[in-house]
Design an enzyme around this catalytic site. Structure first.
Site, mmCIF file in Angstrom:
data_model
loop_
_atom_site.group_PDB
_atom_site.id
_atom_site.type_symbol
_atom_site.label_atom_id
_atom_site.label_comp_id
_atom_site.label_asym_id
_atom_site.label_seq_id
_atom_site.Cartn_x
_atom_site.Cartn_y
_atom_site.Cartn_z
ATOM 1 N N ASP A 146 6.595 14.954 44.428
ATOM 2 C CA ASP A 146 6.922 15.021 43.010
ATOM 3 C C ASP A 146 7.917 16.169 42.816
ATOM 4 O O ASP A 146 7.990 17.088 43.638
ATOM 5 C CB ASP A 146 5.646 15.265 42.209
ATOM 6 C CG ASP A 146 5.919 15.513 40.741
ATOM 7 O OD1 ASP A 146 6.585 14.676 40.116
ATOM 8 O OD2 ASP A 146 5.481 16.562 40.234
ATOM 9 N N TYR A 198 8.915 17.951 39.335
ATOM 10 C CA TYR A 198 8.683 18.978 38.321
ATOM 11 C C TYR A 198 7.263 19.531 38.380
ATOM 12 O O TYR A 198 6.290 18.797 38.281
ATOM 13 C CB TYR A 198 8.977 18.422 36.927
ATOM 14 C CG TYR A 198 10.391 17.923 36.791
ATOM 15 C CD1 TYR A 198 11.463 18.812 36.825
ATOM 16 C CD2 TYR A 198 10.661 16.563 36.665
ATOM 17 C CE1 TYR A 198 12.767 18.360 36.727
ATOM 18 C CE2 TYR A 198 11.971 16.104 36.553
ATOM 19 C CZ TYR A 198 13.021 17.004 36.592
ATOM 20 O OH TYR A 198 14.311 16.548 36.498
ATOM 21 N N THR A 252 6.042 20.771 40.994
ATOM 22 C CA THR A 252 5.639 20.698 42.398
ATOM 23 C C THR A 252 6.671 21.395 43.278
ATOM 24 O O THR A 252 6.384 22.407 43.909
ATOM 25 C CB THR A 252 5.465 19.230 42.834
ATOM 26 O OG1 THR A 252 4.486 18.602 41.997
ATOM 27 C CG2 THR A 252 5.019 19.138 44.289
ATOM 28 N N ARG A 262 6.407 20.308 27.287
ATOM 29 C CA ARG A 262 6.027 19.605 28.514
ATOM 30 C C ARG A 262 4.883 18.621 28.248
ATOM 31 O O ARG A 262 4.887 17.489 28.750
ATOM 32 C CB ARG A 262 5.615 20.622 29.577
ATOM 33 C CG ARG A 262 5.078 20.034 30.877
ATOM 34 C CD ARG A 262 6.104 19.231 31.623
ATOM 35 N NE ARG A 262 5.645 18.912 32.980
ATOM 36 C CZ ARG A 262 6.186 17.984 33.744
ATOM 37 N NH1 ARG A 262 7.210 17.261 33.309
ATOM 38 N NH2 ARG A 262 5.723 17.755 34.964
ATOM 39 N N SER A 295 9.979 10.842 41.573
ATOM 40 C CA SER A 295 9.796 11.556 40.306
ATOM 41 C C SER A 295 10.060 10.669 39.101
ATOM 42 O O SER A 295 10.795 9.682 39.178
ATOM 43 C CB SER A 295 10.761 12.752 40.274
ATOM 44 O OG SER A 295 10.784 13.377 39.009
ATOM 45 N N ASN A 296 9.476 11.073 37.977
ATOM 46 C CA ASN A 296 9.792 10.446 36.695
ATOM 47 C C ASN A 296 11.190 10.806 36.208
ATOM 48 O O ASN A 296 11.733 10.145 35.321
ATOM 49 C CB ASN A 296 8.790 10.899 35.626
ATOM 50 C CG ASN A 296 7.485 10.130 35.676
ATOM 51 O OD1 ASN A 296 7.404 9.040 36.236
ATOM 52 N ND2 ASN A 296 6.443 10.704 35.081
ATOM 53 N N LYS A 336 5.208 7.089 36.230
ATOM 54 C CA LYS A 336 3.955 7.375 36.916
ATOM 55 C C LYS A 336 2.871 7.671 35.879
ATOM 56 O O LYS A 336 3.179 8.259 34.843
ATOM 57 C CB LYS A 336 4.128 8.590 37.845
ATOM 58 C CG LYS A 336 5.093 8.340 38.993
ATOM 59 C CD LYS A 336 5.110 9.478 40.001
ATOM 60 C CE LYS A 336 5.780 10.715 39.482
ATOM 61 N NZ LYS A 336 5.910 11.782 40.507
ATOM 62 N N SER A 360 1.894 16.420 45.085
ATOM 63 C CA SER A 360 2.131 16.678 43.667
ATOM 64 C C SER A 360 1.215 17.784 43.176
ATOM 65 O O SER A 360 0.109 17.967 43.691
ATOM 66 C CB SER A 360 1.887 15.414 42.834
ATOM 67 O OG SER A 360 2.121 15.670 41.451
ATOM 68 N N ASN A 387 0.555 17.726 39.869
ATOM 69 C CA ASN A 387 0.052 17.128 38.633
ATOM 70 C C ASN A 387 -1.154 16.244 38.921
ATOM 71 O O ASN A 387 -1.066 15.288 39.691
ATOM 72 C CB ASN A 387 1.157 16.302 37.971
ATOM 73 C CG ASN A 387 2.337 17.160 37.557
ATOM 74 O OD1 ASN A 387 2.203 18.039 36.714
ATOM 75 N ND2 ASN A 387 3.492 16.930 38.166
ATOM 76 N N PHE A 396 -2.752 13.937 37.215
ATOM 77 C CA PHE A 396 -2.621 12.504 36.933
ATOM 78 C C PHE A 396 -1.825 11.805 38.032
ATOM 79 O O PHE A 396 -2.088 10.650 38.387
ATOM 80 C CB PHE A 396 -1.959 12.276 35.566
ATOM 81 C CG PHE A 396 -0.464 12.461 35.554
ATOM 82 C CD1 PHE A 396 0.390 11.404 35.836
ATOM 83 C CD2 PHE A 396 0.091 13.700 35.275
ATOM 84 C CE1 PHE A 396 1.767 11.574 35.840
ATOM 85 C CE2 PHE A 396 1.466 13.885 35.271
ATOM 86 C CZ PHE A 396 2.305 12.819 35.561
ATOM 87 N N ASP A 397 -0.857 12.510 38.583
ATOM 88 C CA ASP A 397 -0.001 11.983 39.641
ATOM 89 C C ASP A 397 -0.782 11.843 40.946
ATOM 90 O O ASP A 397 -0.623 10.871 41.698
ATOM 91 C CB ASP A 397 1.174 12.941 39.825
ATOM 92 C CG ASP A 397 2.406 12.303 40.426
ATOM 93 O OD1 ASP A 397 2.449 11.068 40.560
ATOM 94 O OD2 ASP A 397 3.350 13.060 40.735
#
Length: 223
Positions: A12, A14, A16, A42, A118-119, A151, A175, A177, A179-180
């Protein structure tokens, strides 16, 4: 713990590889509490990606970031000048890597093919990697933009095995995050959670294969 056996690593971007806290620096002199401003921005940025995917709609990540910024300024009662808006948005094009990241990536790319997954929009990712000096470390820069979803939608993760020409079980996804982490593990990757803040994992499961506090700890775990 047994050593993870993988053939490639996808990261990932951002939070990360690069520090989204750097966005707070751009908020100094604009918001009374730059950290709170950046955190709300964010939060809404991610919330909008979830909403768009669930609604079957799509806007690229740059546009999503602008919409989230618009909400943040209205919510906090801040009016941006014509110069301040691009200053804030450009912070996403000029991130800084976490301090240990460049050296660890240099070591890892000697042993594994590396990708960004990445998103972020293609323009944001390319600009951010060039600015941070990391572009040469990644063989692939994979954006959610290609599938017009965000994602943790499985179609986003599915791009990595196709482009890297590896089975998903042979890819380690990294990652920070939560959720990721859940989305990537559910998809079928091996997963490392970079848990710098030491926070609890979301209770939905499944659990990551590896939890570390830094990139250096990740490198050690793969040795």
């Amino acid at each position: 713990m047994a050593r993870l056996r993988v053939k490639g690593i996808a990261f990932d971007m951002y939070g990360t590889v690069v520090d989204v806290g750097a966005v707070a620096d751009a908020c100094k002199g604009i918001a009374p509490d730059p950290t709170a401003f950046a955190a709300l921005w964010r939060t809404k940025q991610l919330e909008y990606t979830f909403l768009l995917s669930l609604m079957g709609k799509y806007q690229n990540f740059w546009t999503v970031s602008e919409r989230a910024l618009e909400f943040t300024t209205r919510r906090l009662g801040i009016e941006l000048s014509p110069a301040q808006h691009p200053r804030l948005m450009n912070a996403w094009l000029e991130p800084r890597p976490y301090a240990e990241v460049p050296a660890v990536l240099a070591r890892l790319k000697e042993r594994y093919p590396l990708a960004i997954l990445s998103n972020g929009s293609p323009r944001m990712l390319q600009a951010g990697l060039v600015h941070s000096g990391l572009r040469a470390d990644f063989r692939w820069v994979i954006s959610a933009d290609a599938v017009r979803l965000y994602k943790p939608a499985p179609k986003v993760y599915a791009q990595a095995p196709k482009q890297m020409k590896l089975k998903k079980a042979d890819i380690l996804f990294v990652s920070s995050n939560s959720f990721d982490v859940l989305g990537a593990k559910s998809f079928g990757f091996k997963v490392c959670w970079i848990n710098r803040a030491g926070v609890p994992l979301d209770a939905l499961g499944p659990r990551p294969d590896l939890v570390v506090a830094s990139f250096e700890a990740l490198r050690t775990a793969l040795d």
